[in-house]
Design a protein around this motif. Structure first.
Motif, PDB file in Angstrom:
ATOM      1  N   GLY A  76     -12.269 -33.768 -19.835  1.00  0.00           N
ATOM      2  CA  GLY A  76     -13.117 -33.138 -20.830  1.00  0.00           C
ATOM      3  C   GLY A  76     -13.481 -34.104 -21.946  1.00  0.00           C
ATOM      4  O   GLY A  76     -12.827 -35.142 -22.134  1.00  0.00           O
ATOM      5  N   SER A  77     -14.494 -33.752 -22.712  1.00  0.00           N
ATOM      6  CA  SER A  77     -15.049 -34.661 -23.715  1.00  0.00           C
ATOM      7  C   SER A  77     -14.080 -35.001 -24.838  1.00  0.00           C
ATOM      8  O   SER A  77     -14.217 -36.038 -25.495  1.00  0.00           O
ATOM      9  N   GLU A  78     -13.066 -34.157 -25.086  1.00  0.00           N
ATOM     10  CA  GLU A  78     -12.127 -34.394 -26.178  1.00  0.00           C
ATOM     11  C   GLU A  78     -10.810 -35.023 -25.721  1.00  0.00           C
ATOM     12  O   GLU A  78      -9.934 -35.299 -26.542  1.00  0.00           O
ATOM     13  N   VAL A  79     -10.663 -35.261 -24.432  1.00  0.00           N
ATOM     14  CA  VAL A  79      -9.385 -35.743 -23.886  1.00  0.00           C
ATOM     15  C   VAL A  79      -9.232 -37.242 -24.126  1.00  0.00           C
ATOM     16  O   VAL A  79     -10.106 -38.034 -23.764  1.00  0.00           O
ATOM     17  N   LYS A  80      -8.103 -37.622 -24.721  1.00  0.00           N
ATOM     18  CA  LYS A  80      -7.828 -39.026 -25.007  1.00  0.00           C
ATOM     19  C   LYS A  80      -6.606 -39.569 -24.263  1.00  0.00           C
ATOM     20  O   LYS A  80      -6.469 -40.780 -24.094  1.00  0.00           O
ATOM     21  N   ASN A  81      -5.718 -38.669 -23.843  1.00  0.00           N
ATOM     22  CA  ASN A  81      -4.433 -39.121 -23.296  1.00  0.00           C
ATOM     23  C   ASN A  81      -4.458 -39.374 -21.801  1.00  0.00           C
ATOM     24  O   ASN A  81      -3.506 -39.938 -21.254  1.00  0.00           O
ATOM     25  N   LEU A  82      -5.530 -38.996 -21.112  1.00  0.00           N
ATOM     26  CA  LEU A  82      -5.586 -39.155 -19.664  1.00  0.00           C
ATOM     27  C   LEU A  82      -6.949 -39.688 -19.254  1.00  0.00           C
ATOM     28  O   LEU A  82      -7.941 -39.526 -19.968  1.00  0.00           O
ATOM     29  N   LYS A  83      -6.977 -40.274 -18.054  1.00  0.00           N
ATOM     30  CA  LYS A  83      -8.242 -40.789 -17.504  1.00  0.00           C
ATOM     31  C   LYS A  83      -8.314 -40.448 -16.026  1.00  0.00           C
ATOM     32  O   LYS A  83      -7.284 -40.092 -15.392  1.00  0.00           O
ATOM     33  N   VAL A  84      -9.489 -40.562 -15.465  1.00  0.00           N
ATOM     34  CA  VAL A  84      -9.672 -40.319 -14.031  1.00  0.00           C
ATOM     35  C   VAL A  84      -8.770 -41.279 -13.248  1.00  0.00           C
ATOM     36  O   VAL A  84      -8.690 -42.475 -13.545  1.00  0.00           O
ATOM     37  N   GLY A  85      -8.072 -40.728 -12.272  1.00  0.00           N
ATOM     38  CA  GLY A  85      -7.158 -41.514 -11.448  1.00  0.00           C
ATOM     39  C   GLY A  85      -5.701 -41.384 -11.825  1.00  0.00           C
ATOM     40  O   GLY A  85      -4.812 -41.754 -11.041  1.00  0.00           O
ATOM     41  N   ASP A  86      -5.408 -40.851 -13.020  1.00  0.00           N
ATOM     42  CA  ASP A  86      -4.014 -40.650 -13.418  1.00  0.00           C
ATOM     43  C   ASP A  86      -3.369 -39.577 -12.547  1.00  0.00           C
ATOM     44  O   ASP A  86      -3.965 -38.537 -12.262  1.00  0.00           O
ATOM     45  N   ARG A  87      -2.159 -39.853 -12.131  1.00  0.00           N
ATOM     46  CA  ARG A  87      -1.367 -38.871 -11.373  1.00  0.00           C
ATOM     47  C   ARG A  87      -0.515 -38.095 -12.369  1.00  0.00           C
ATOM     48  O   ARG A  87       0.137 -38.691 -13.226  1.00  0.00           O
TER      49      ARG A  87
END
Length: 348
Positions: A76-87
């Motif tokens: 989501g637009s406000e998410v800072k702690n995760l990125k695509v590909g994180d398990r």
């Protein structure tokens, strides 16, 4: 992400069917997770078999499953702690964040929690789920996705050990060697408890407890667990008892074997919700009775414990079923409890 996803829905008692639903769109503070493994919890089995747990009644079609691990595929637009590909491992309860319990840190007691697979909220026996990013915990490289799905039950066991205030040098007993009994036993060992004994009536489960580090096991079909624990502890009884079976007989046994001044932690739910207990024994021995409802503030600690090899989380798994075989997996978890200690559904 646009498109459809495969979802397993409970359409009636003891009946699973597949359907197609839209892939959910994450809110600004959510991530979209591609679900890979989901553990079959005792609550899932009970809902599937009976259609209800106490006042929580399933209204089909309903999605079960709350022990999940997967990969982030959209943020989501406000998410800072995760990125695509994180398990990630998913903590299953969205809380209000405003009530007394949330504000004082006991968020597991939030009365407005939206918990996966707790009616009326669907669970995660599905290919994708949108979930609050703050409830998705990144897994280190040496923690695999099946372990990620099992962080939820491990956190319950760790919370039970914490409620007991277990520490180095104590003796403990765990009543019941199902999934929660096993993770409670391992959590006690990880806290340095010197001796942990496990009681059950199913030998395969007791064998699994020995495999995972129990000091000794007692088959209560074959011998009196109260007398045996007294013998093993020099007549004193254990400092800590964690009761996970949820049966009146095992709870009474726990009270009768407890050391004076010791602590008993109740984790297991009884089928009726009512127990008749020897209160005079509790009073005479000044026993402390505590309880566990899910967990709080445990996920990072649980993930770290697995990553550092402090306990063998995958060791509790006896059966893995493909998503297409979820009906078989649910049935075996109910009808073959002597052999199926912990079942996991491989979604993708």
């Amino acid at each position: 992400m646009e498109g459809k996803m495969k979802v397993a829905v409970m359409t009636d008692v003891m009946k699973m069917e597949f359907t197609q639903r839209d892939i959910p769109k994450p809110k600004p503070d959510e991530v979209l997770v591609k679900v890979e493994y989901v553990g079959v919890c005792g609550s899932d089995s009970h809902y599937f078999e009976a259609g209800a747990i106490g006042s929580y009644v399933v209204k089909p079609p309903f999605v079960l499953g709350h022990e999940a691990g997967g990969t982030v595929v959209e943020v989501g637009s406000e998410v800072k702690n995760l990125k695509v590909g994180d398990r990630v491992a998913l903590e299953p309860g969205k809380i209000c964040g405003k009530c007394e319990f949330c504000r004082t840190g006991k968020y597991n007691l939030c009365p407005d929690v939206q918990f996966f697979a707790m009616p009326p909220f669907d669970g995660v026996f599905q290919e994708y789920v949108a979930h609050e990013a703050g409830l998705c915990f990144k897994l280190p490289e040496n923690v695999d996705m099946m372990e990620g799905a099992l962080i939820e039950p491990l956190s319950v066991g760790m919370h039970a050990a914490s409620q007991a205030d277990a520490y180095l040098g104590q003796r403990a007993v765990v009543m019941g060697s199902g999934c929660i009994g096993l993770v409670s036993m391992m959590s006690l060992k990880a806290r340095g408890v010197s001796e942990v004994y496990v009681v059950d009536i199913m030998q395969k489960r007791l064998d699994k407890a020995l495999e995972l580090g129990a000091t000794a096991v007692i088959n209560s079909k074959e011998e009196d667990p109260v007398a045996k624990i007294r013998e093993l502890t020099g007549g004193m009884g254990p400092d800590v008892i964690i009761e996970t079976a949820g049966a009146e007989i095992t709870t009474v046994q726990a009270i009768n074997m407890a050391k004076k001044g010791s602590t008993i932690v109740l984790v297991g739910y009884s089928a009726s919700g009512k127990l008749t207990l020897p209160v005079s024994t509790i009073l005479d021995n000044e026993l402390t009775i505590k309880s566990v409802f899910r967990c709080r503030h445990i996920y990072p600690m649980a993930i770290d414990a697995v990553a550092n090899g402090k306990l063998n989380l995958k060791g509790i798994v006896t059966d893995v079923f493909d998503f297409d075989d979820i009906q078989e997996g649910m049935e075996k978890s109910i009808y073959n409890k002597a052999d199926v200690v912990k079942a996991v559904i491989k979604i993708s």
